[in-house]
Write an enzyme that holds these catalytic residues in place. Structure first.
Site, PDB file in Angstrom:
ATOM      1  N   GLY A  78      37.548  82.090  41.416  1.00 21.92           N
ATOM      2  CA  GLY A  78      36.212  82.676  40.937  1.00 21.92           C
ATOM      3  C   GLY A  78      35.178  82.234  41.832  1.00 21.92           C
ATOM      4  CB  ALA A  79      32.894  80.007  41.986  1.00 20.96           C
ATOM      5  CG  MET A  80      35.725  75.162  46.030  1.00 16.33           C
ATOM      6  SD  MET A  80      36.694  74.316  44.996  1.00 16.33           S
ATOM      7  CE  MET A  80      36.068  72.604  45.381  1.00 16.33           C
ATOM      8  CG  HIS A 139      33.187  76.046  35.533  1.00 18.10           C
ATOM      9  ND1 HIS A 139      33.972  75.876  34.625  1.00 18.10           N
ATOM     10  CD2 HIS A 139      33.648  75.681  36.518  1.00 18.10           C
ATOM     11  CE1 HIS A 139      35.011  75.114  35.236  1.00 18.10           C
ATOM     12  NE2 HIS A 139      34.990  74.756  36.483  1.00 18.10           N
ATOM     13  CD  GLU A 140      32.646  76.616  40.026  1.00 19.07           C
ATOM     14  OE1 GLU A 140      33.068  75.535  40.627  1.00 19.07           O
ATOM     15  OE2 GLU A 140      33.503  77.449  39.504  1.00 19.07           O
ATOM     16  CD  GLU A 175      38.330  72.912  37.545  1.00 17.01           C
ATOM     17  OE1 GLU A 175      37.319  73.360  36.943  1.00 17.01           O
ATOM     18  OE2 GLU A 175      38.205  72.525  38.634  1.00 17.01           O
TER      19      GLU A 175
END
Length: 860
Positions: A239-241, A275-276, A298
């Site tokens: 989804g993303a990093m 989140h990121e 996470e």
């Protein structure tokens, strides 16, 4: 490419071992400080272990020196390492961007390095790029100068990074526009979008600019870099990093178009940004010691993203959604024999890829939510500050976090939490009540909850369970809170009258399931109907019952009766969870000849709320009303509710003709309804809409519902489309998954398609978590023992190491489905058909008329 390492030789050696994959080293040399450089004479690649050994002709003595390596790598198309991402320009040309994705173990594909989270270093990065391209990295640009050998190129030099792990290094070269803002702390925030779509970055920009100060206050630790960039990448597996200072996203997790984005997309973008950005502290500033502690990163980010969204958008009621999206999902997986503990020892890279799953993310987030509730917000924040301050720019293990939280709260955090992170599974708490004058005496028993039924193991796993109890006197606050640290416990609720109901697990915060005695459950049903039980507790009660039925501890018919009590339900998330469980049941019953009866039941349960909501938003409605309307109309449409189907077809026709464009929130329900009951021309129209769509969100929306089509030859057409150039590589999985989830025929066809095209699919996603997702979506819905054996046999002859555990979980699920059908199919059929029978004058079903051969009462 050239890399230079400044490092220290601690013991004299004539070899240097590094991580390296898909890289050819041309030359390597070592120069001790103030001495002659020595050239390496041998490169021995251990491809299996992704390592290379550099051999030197003489011994490298203790001391500091510089290692220089000149090498050639590949700009691959595997969405990992340093890879090429394909995109189209506004004029329709195909071009490529060069981007990175290093977590977990792929920095070694971009440059030789020591690719482990605990081996931290500072990074000085320079990129030589075409001068009309944007070049970004973790840090800000300090110099941009013409490249001497070629005037079409420039050399871009970035500031030195803080001490960090290799998996967080990033660089991107491509064509992008951006929007920017400064957070109130003065950090420059930019959102990079495809050319011509800068405005679609505004929503994420607002969220990011609000989020940075929120985390700074929450942790009481400032964001340590001068800037942060968020960038949308066309081909992107996750989804993303959270790369430090340069966070990469799928387009659908970052871009919002005010006209064409639906409410659920906004919410998704807000959560992913939250989140990121949390990782910038928790993960980047303080990093896990080794991948065993991945859950710390996470699980924590998956919990705090909700805290952040609740701060930015209180109207989303996001914590109730957490229970449906994360908590119940984690419990579903963790009830399997093939689950794993939150902390799991990992060695080879394929084992690392395997733990990016619902246990690390969703169970991790759920136990942190339970812990936060147990400690209280103030002490929790104190403990977080202690932890981040003590370990900044270093590495930490789970125990270090417990120690900081214990210090701040004075509670036995490690003792409690080890029962949740070091052993897999969670407890089922059985509770019964006895009235003694004005008091209620509760007896509680804990046992491991198993998806296959009552636990019969030799050992007795035990959890330390924070338990809260409320009564009808005040449903939203705890009358009693206790820590259950033994197998059985008796508690006395003072001044609790016989007519008052009692409910465990207030707010559905404790990570356990509850089984009430029949009398206690009976007394809770009216509290669902009259809504005196809060939404999150109504949801938890229904979800517990459903999973108890699935495990064969109670009968499915009991749950169906409780589901009928939700007629007055107004809450989106409660409906969403109910809808999900009915979907699971409908998939199970697709293997029977009475599957139409469950569709009738779904229509009956959902039509009153459908009537109340109607098709068009009313004044004063908000985010959750939009989500609820889409959910309900889609559910009714798929189930063949006549009025919904007719209206969906009418609106679809107007949409396609351009007379009246569907609002973004109504597109999914309308698309899925017309496809489910559509033909080849419906499918052709959808594929045309897909081709015309300019926005990735709309393409994905269509891709996810194509599988609803039911004719065998059209199902094949959709599967072929999934692997075509029209679908981005990461999205193929959701097209195939949609087909598998769409119908019984679709499930068979999708599984055959995956087997027939295994080489290509495995080659495309090898090692990443997309291969696990593909397998799960394709086979999880089967329900006979023969299929479990077939799936097992296929993966024995076509191994997928990073998906090994997923395959075991899927086979277990198929066997569980088969057992569920054998156990409950007859009673479910009887219940569904009896409730449709006309009622006689005494309230009993009339005897069947002779022309009704389907009645359960007709003679054989």
């Amino acid at each position: 490419m050239l890399t230079e390492f400044l490092f220290q030789v601690k013991n004299a050696t004539n070899q240097i071992v590094m991580n390296c994959a898909d890289i050819d080293i041309i030359t390597a040399s070592y120069a001790p400080e103030g001495d002659e450089e020595v050239h390496a004479t041998g490169f021995n690649y251990q491809n299996e272990d992704e390592k290379v050994t550099l051999s030197f002709p003489s011994t490298l003595q203790k001391g500091t020196g510089t290692l220089k390596i000149d090498f050639v790598g590949e700009l691959n198309d595997k969405m990992k390492g340093f890879y090429r991402s394909k995109y189209s320009t506004p004029s329709g040309d195909t071009r490529y961007a060069a981007v990175t994705q290093f977590e977990a173990t792929d920095a070694r594909r971009a440059f030789p390095c020591w690719d482990e989270p605990a081996i931290k270093a500072t990074f000085d990065i320079s990129l030589v790029v075409p001068k009309d391209r944007v070049a970004l990295s973790n840090m800000n640009v300090v110099e941009r100068r013409p490249y001497p050998d070629d005037e079409s190129l420039v050399e871009v030099k970035f500031a030195r990074s803080p001490v960090m792990s290799t998996y967080l290094v990033a660089f991107v070269v491509g064509e992008y526009d951006f929007v920017e803002a400064r957070s109130q702390d003065g950090v420059l925030v930019r959102v990079y979008t495809p050319v011509g779509k800068a405005e679609q970055g505004r929503f994420a920009l607002e969220v990011a600019a609000k989020t940075l100060p929120f985390y700074k206050d929450y942790f009481n630790v400032p964001y340590p870099l001068p800037k942060i960039d968020l960038i949308a990448i066309a081909d992107f597996a996750a989804g993303a990093m959270e790369n430090w200072g340069l966070v990469t996203y799928r387009e659908t997790a970052l871009l919002i178009d005010p006209k064409n984005s639906c409410s659920s997309s906004r919410q998704w973008v807000a959560l992913v940004v939250g989140h990121e950005l949390a990782h910038q502290w928790f993960g980047n500033l303080v990093t896990m010691e080794w991948w065993t502690h991945l859950w710390l990163n996470e699980g924590f980010a998956s919990w705090i993203e909700y805290l952040c969204v609740d701060h930015c958008f209180p109207e989303y009621d996001i914590w109730t959604q957490f229970v449906s999206a994360d908590y119940t999902r984690a419990q579903e997986l963790d009830a399997l024999d093939n689950s794993h503990p939150i902390e799991v020892s990992v060695g080879h890279p394929s084992e690392v890829d395997e733990i990016f799953d619902a246990i690390s993310y969703s169970k991790g987030a759920s136990v942190i939510r339970m812990l936060h509730d147990y400690i209280g917000d103030e002490d929790f924040r104190k403990g977080m500050n202690l932890y981040l301050t003590k370990f900044q720019q270093r590495n930490a293990a789970t125990e270090d976090l417990w120690e900081s939280l214990e210090k701040a709260s004075g509670k036995p955090i490690a003792a409690v939490m080890n029962t949740w992170t070091k052993q897999m599974g969670f407890p089922l708490i059985y509770v019964e009540a006895e009235q003694q004058e004005d008091d209620k005496v509760l007896k509680l028993v804990q046992k491991k909850f198993c998806a296959s039924g009552p636990y019969t193991g030799e050992d007795f796993p035990m959890w330390m369970v924070p338990i809260s109890i409320c009564t009808s006197e005040d449903p939203s606050s705890a009358k009693m809170q206790i820590l259950m640290d033994k197998p059985e416990l008796t508690v006395v609720l003072k001044d609790t009258k016989p007519e008052q109901w009692v409910k465990l697990n207030l707010g559905t915060v404790g990570f356990y399931r509850t089984q009430y005695s029949p009398a206690m459950l009976e007394s809770l049903i009216p509290a669902i109907k009259d809504l005196s039980l809060p939404p999150v507790d109504r949801l938890g009660l229904q979800n517990d019952l459903f999973s108890l039925a699935r495990a064969g501890i109670i009968s499915t018919v009991e749950v169906l009766k409780v589901m009928e009590a939700f007629v007055n339900e107004p809450n989106y998330t409660v409906w969403s969870d109910l809808s999900c469980n009915l979907g699971i049941l409908a998939t199970l019953l697709s293997h029977t000849d009475f599957h139409e009866d469950i569709q009738v039941f779904i229509r009956d349960v959902f039509s009153p709320i459908g009537e109340r909501l109607g098709w068009d938003p009313k004044p004063g409605e908000g985010h959750l009303d939009a989500l609820l309307r889409g959910l309900v109309l889609g559910k009714l449409g798929k189930a063949g509710h006549k009025a919904t189907l007719e209206e969906a077809r009418r609106r679809f026709k107007e949409h396609v003709e351009g007379k009246h464009i569907l609002s973004a929130d109504l597109r999914s329900p309308v698309y899925v309804t017309v496809l489910k009951h559509g033909d080849s021309s419906t499918l052709d129209t959808m594929l045309k809409l897909h081709k015309q769509a300019d926005m990735q969100e709309e393409k994905n929306r269509i891709e996810r519902v194509l599988g609803a089509i039911s004719q065998p030859e059209l199902i094949q057409k959709v599967l072929t489309f999934a692997l075509s150039e029209e679908v981005r590589p990461q999205d193929t999985v959701s097209v195939i998954g949609g087909v598998a989830g769409g119908s019984k025929q679709g499930r068979k066809a999708a599984w055959k398609f995956v087997r027939d095209n295994w080489e290509e699919l495995y080659n495309r996603y090898q090692g990443g978590f997309l291969i696990s997702r593909l397998i799960k979506l394709t086979v999880d819905g089967f329900a006979n023992d023969k299929m479990a054996a077939e799936v097992k046999a296929f993966f024995e002859s076509h191994p997928a190491p990073s998906a090994e555990r997923t395959v075991q979980q899927c086979c277990e699920n198929i066997l569980l489905n088969a057992a569920w059908l054998r156990r409950d199919a007859d009673s479910i059929q009887h219940f569904l058909q009896q409730r449709r029978a006309p009622v006689g004058m005494w309230g009993l079903p009339c005897p069947p008329s002779p022309e009704d051969p389907t009645s359960p009462f007709s003679s054989p």
